[in-house]
Enzyme design. Structure first.
Site, PDB file in Angstrom:
ATOM      1  CB  ILE B 161    -101.312 -49.063  -6.817  1.00 13.82           C
ATOM      2  CG1 ILE B 161    -100.113 -49.894  -6.337  1.00 13.82           C
ATOM      3  CG2 ILE B 161    -102.630 -49.700  -6.387  1.00 13.82           C
ATOM      4  CD1 ILE B 161    -100.062 -50.113  -4.852  1.00 13.82           C
ATOM      5  N   PRO B 162    -103.140 -48.768  -9.898  1.00 12.60           N
ATOM      6  CG  PRO B 162    -104.123 -50.329 -11.325  1.00 12.60           C
ATOM      7  CD  PRO B 162    -103.152 -50.210 -10.196  1.00 12.60           C
ATOM      8  CB  CYS B 163    -106.172 -45.157  -7.527  1.00 15.68           C
ATOM      9  SG  CYS B 163    -105.042 -43.802  -7.840  1.00 15.68           S
ATOM     10  CG  HIS B 164    -105.609 -44.725 -13.705  1.00 15.77           C
ATOM     11  ND1 HIS B 164    -104.392 -45.132 -13.186  1.00 15.77           N
ATOM     12  CD2 HIS B 164    -105.818 -45.490 -14.801  1.00 15.77           C
ATOM     13  CE1 HIS B 164    -103.885 -46.086 -13.961  1.00 15.77           C
ATOM     14  NE2 HIS B 164    -104.735 -46.332 -14.936  1.00 15.77           N
ATOM     15  NE  ARG B 165    -105.779 -49.956 -14.941  1.00 16.88           N
ATOM     16  CZ  ARG B 165    -104.758 -50.800 -14.814  1.00 16.88           C
ATOM     17  NH1 ARG B 165    -104.847 -51.837 -14.004  1.00 16.88           N
ATOM     18  NH2 ARG B 165    -103.647 -50.603 -15.486  1.00 16.88           N
TER      19      ARG B 165
END
Lengths: 162, 199
Positions: B161-165
């Site tokens: 789940i791309p929290c780096h975005r």
């Protein structure tokens, strides 16, 4: 209350379980007994209602599996008479030239053998030993001291050919 | 307790080794990925409960204790059940896939975290970026940008789940569980592969 991840139990205690199994059934069958103990422990683990003394819990299961093993071995012995049982290879560690002490532990009376192995190989106190054997701490103390007395006599026997 | 004299110390033949147990309720591995050391944990139904940064053994233990409490105490180290998630993560980190193709299970997340992570997964695609404030807006909590940041910071399913975005509005990459270098690496990876991966 939440229990620690089972992997922690394996990492911390597998050596103790293996050592106890060796002391109770000998090196040939120890791996089977330990494996069985771990399988049973894993199955029962989520239903455990306390997280104290997980080590004693594991060692008690190991002892029970060792007793099942002895019972199974007795059943498969063709002549079920006590004098042949003492020599039956599956009831204790096979004699090993360098392991005099283990050989002597193996031929102790079963209750004494279990008590002394639980106490010193399992490093359990008398309350835990008693719980594993289904007896009282006083009786555990007595079984252990009888066992040690026998071992001491054996090891200092002047007629011993060693 | 250790007795003063241990009659059997050092006695006895060698031990065989740890027991071989079958995969159980939760299987995990610790994997050295291109963005850092991660704990990958899978339930017996194949759903993934953690792709979490675990830089040291203490961090691994903290995740395992949380998993034991929230899912089941039957947690064992087992590489085989985690093969699928390990491969998907590898494909993503190599730029061969635009998502970590696994079925996530947010059992380790709080209710608020589920809202935030769900909103993020639905709104921000591969190579896109957003801000904490915009994401807070999107989940109907316009004044909760800071809480959103905290929720993302303890994401149990990092990369998946791309929290780096999600970045600070003021500029810079902001915080990241895997460290700022890992976040920059992921953003650069996605910028470089945008449109090149198969949808």
């Amino acid at each position: 209350m939440s229990l620690p991840p089972f992997q922690h139990l394996v990492d911390e205690h597998w050596r103790d379980v293996a050592r106890l199994a060796q002391g109770l059934v000998g090196p040939v069958h120890a791996e089977d007994v330990a494996q069985q103990a771990w399988t049973q422990a894993l199955a029962a683990y989520p239903r455990l209602t306390h997280r104290r003394n997980l080590r004693s819990w594991l060692l008690t299961i190991t002892h029970r599996c060792a007793m099942d093993h002895h019972r199974g071995a007795r059943r498969s012995t063709p002549h079920d008479d006590p004098s042949t049982l003492a020599e039956a290879p599956s009831t204790g560690p096979p004699p090993e030239p360098d392991d005099d002490l283990w050989r002597r532990v193996a031929v102790l009376p079963p209750r004494q053998r279990d008590a002394v192995v639980l106490r010193f190989v399992g490093d359990l106190d008398h309350r835990a030993v008693a719980a594993a054997l289904g007896t009282t701490p006083g009786m555990s103390r007595r079984l252990v001291s009888d066992a040690l007395a026998t071992l001491r006599l054996d090891l200092t026997d002047p007629k011993d050919p060693r | 307790m250790t007795p003063a004299t241990h009659p059997f110390a050092g006695v006895g033949p060698d031990l065989a080794g740890p027991p071989r147990l079958p995969p159980t309720d939760v299987s995990y591995v610790v994997d050295d990925t291109a963005v850092g050391r991660m704990l990958l944990a899978v339930r017996d139904n194949g759903r993934v409960v953690a792709t979490a940064y675990a830089p040291d053994d203490d961090a691994v233990d903290r995740w395992l204790v949380r998993i034991a409490g929230a899912v089941s105490p039957r947690v064992l180290r087992h590489p085989r059940p985690t093969d699928a998630v390990r491969r998907s993560l590898e494909d993503f980190l190599a730029g061969r896939a635009d998502r970590v193709d696994v079925e996530p299970d947010l059992v380790l997340a709080t209710a608020f975290q589920r809202e935030v992570l769900g909103g993020l997964a639905a709104a921000v695609g591969y190579g896109d970026r957003t801000t904490y404030a915009a994401l807070a807006d999107r989940v109907g909590r316009p004044r909760a940008a800071r809480a959103v940041g905290t929720a993302l910071g303890t994401n149990p399913l990092c990369v998946t789940i791309p929290c780096h975005r999600v970045l600070p509005a003021a500029g810079g990459v902001g915080g990241y569980a895997g460290g700022p270098a890992a976040k920059e690496h992921l953003l650069a990876l996605e910028a470089g592969h945008r449109g090149a991966t198969s949808r």
